[in-house]
Motif scaffolding. Structure first.
Motif, PDB file in Angstrom:
ATOM      1  N   ASP A   1      30.077  68.239  44.085  1.00 60.46           N
ATOM      2  CA  ASP A   1      28.691  67.869  43.829  1.00 60.46           C
ATOM      3  C   ASP A   1      27.864  69.153  43.780  1.00 60.46           C
ATOM      4  O   ASP A   1      28.415  70.264  43.761  1.00 60.46           O
ATOM      5  N   ASN A   2      26.557  69.042  43.729  1.00 61.35           N
ATOM      6  CA  ASN A   2      25.716  70.232  43.574  1.00 61.35           C
ATOM      7  C   ASN A   2      25.167  70.784  44.883  1.00 61.35           C
ATOM      8  O   ASN A   2      24.297  71.664  44.886  1.00 61.35           O
TER       9      ASN A   2
ATOM     10  N   ASN B   1      30.565  76.695  45.179  1.00 57.60           N
ATOM     11  CA  ASN B   1      31.199  75.473  44.661  1.00 57.60           C
ATOM     12  C   ASN B   1      32.326  75.781  43.674  1.00 57.60           C
ATOM     13  O   ASN B   1      33.291  75.006  43.582  1.00 57.60           O
TER      14      ASN B   1
ATOM     15  N   TYR C   1      30.257  72.014  39.903  1.00 61.50           N
ATOM     16  CA  TYR C   1      29.463  70.776  39.798  1.00 61.50           C
ATOM     17  C   TYR C   1      28.841  70.606  38.408  1.00 61.50           C
ATOM     18  O   TYR C   1      27.898  69.835  38.235  1.00 61.50           O
ATOM     19  N   TYR C   2      29.400  71.303  37.412  1.00 59.18           N
ATOM     20  CA  TYR C   2      28.758  71.342  36.095  1.00 59.18           C
ATOM     21  C   TYR C   2      29.135  70.191  35.161  1.00 59.18           C
ATOM     22  O   TYR C   2      28.593  70.064  34.071  1.00 59.18           O
TER      23      TYR C   2
ATOM     24  N   ASN D   1      23.199  63.985  40.486  1.00 59.66           N
ATOM     25  CA  ASN D   1      23.383  64.267  41.909  1.00 59.66           C
ATOM     26  C   ASN D   1      22.082  64.020  42.679  1.00 59.66           C
ATOM     27  O   ASN D   1      21.530  64.913  43.330  1.00 59.66           O
TER      28      ASN D   1
ATOM     29  N   ARG E   1      26.566  61.597  44.570  1.00 61.93           N
ATOM     30  CA  ARG E   1      27.239  62.859  44.873  1.00 61.93           C
ATOM     31  C   ARG E   1      28.687  62.620  45.300  1.00 61.93           C
ATOM     32  O   ARG E   1      29.591  63.393  44.957  1.00 61.93           O
TER      33      ARG E   1
END
Length: 277
Positions: free
Chosen positions: A189-190, A201, A234-235, A241, A247
């Motif tokens: 997730d972000n 991440n 997370y892209y 998110n 998420r």
């Protein structure tokens, strides 16, 4: 007596003179008739000459036209022969393209059939009742999406024992397809992460992918030549998110099982290039 002789002479001359005038008149009439006939003949002759000249001209034109037609006929014969040859070449070209299209369609059909068989095998082995496991086909390849909570603890890249059971079923299918490749993608997730082990991440997603690859290779006997680890950070989220639930759905590992490029895609590319010639 003398007077009688003179009288007879005068009468004779008179008679002779009258006969001559009559003769002359007849001759003149005859001459006029002949002249008229001559004039008529001259007119007819001139008409005939004019008609002859016209006929000669027409004859020359017809000869030229006939020659032109003969030449045109020869040219048309040549053109018709060339046209027939070109048509034959075009038909052969169409046959070749039809054959290439048929090969291309066969290749695509074969690929689709293999993909369908693979999906069926995976669903049978892995099972489709678990909501944390999703198996589908995207862009011609089979994708197994496994939720993060089934594989790892939060913020960790150590594979859980429960996950090894699911991965064992996936490995069984991969091992039955030695000509296939398996790409393992880690997704997060972000929420930023940074600690003594993980930088960000990206780092987490890559380490999770390599952890899965190591389990498949070392514990489950998958040929490492078939494995490709990849981190996506997370892209590429499935959802925004913006909530804890979303998420959680974005934290996942995706296992992509696909035919080797050199077996299918190269063949398709070759056929496409050949088709374009």
């Amino acid at each position: 007596m003398k007077k009688l002789f003179i009288l007879l002479s005068v009468v004779g001359l008179s008679l002779t003179s009258c006969g001559t005038k009559k003769k002359i008149a007849e001759l003149e009439a005859k001459n006029k008739e002949i002249q008229d006939l001559l004039n008529t003949c001259t007119v007819k002759l001139n008409t005939c000459l004019t008609e002859k000249e016209a006929l000669n001209n027409q004859n020359d034109y017809l000869k030229k036209t006939n020659t032109d037609l003969i030449n045109s006929s020869k040219e048309m014969t040549v053109l018709t022969t060339k046209g027939a040859q070109n048509l034959e070449k075009s038909l052969e070209s169409l046959k070749e393209k039809d054959l290439k299209i048929s090969r291309l369609q066969d290749a695509l059909t074969k690929k689709d059939s293999v993909t369908l068989a693979l999906v069926t095998s995976l669903k049978r082995e892995v099972g489709i009742d678990d909501p944390d496991i999703n198996i589908n086909v995207e862009k011609g390849v089979v994708m197994i999406s496994i939720a993060d909570n089934l594989l790892f603890k939060s913020g960790s890249y150590e594979v859980s024992d429960r996950a090894k059971g699911v991965l064992g079923k996936v490995a069984k299918v991969i091992n039955s397809k030695p000509d296939f490749e398996c790409m393992v993608e880690g997704h997060t997730d972000n929420v930023p992460i940074k600690n003594a082990v993980l930088l960000d991440n990206w780092d987490l997603s890559v380490k999770r992918a390599t952890s899965i690859v190591r389990v498949l290779q070392k514990d489950l006997g998958v040929n490492p030549k078939q494995l490709i680890p990849a981190g996506r950070s997370y892209y590429i989220p499935l959802f925004e998110n913006d909530t804890p639930a979303n998420r959680a759905k974005n934290r996942r590992t995706r296992i992509i099982i696909m035919p080797k490029i050199d077996q299918f895609y190269d063949m398709l590319e070759k056929e496409m290039k050949t088709l374009g010639k």
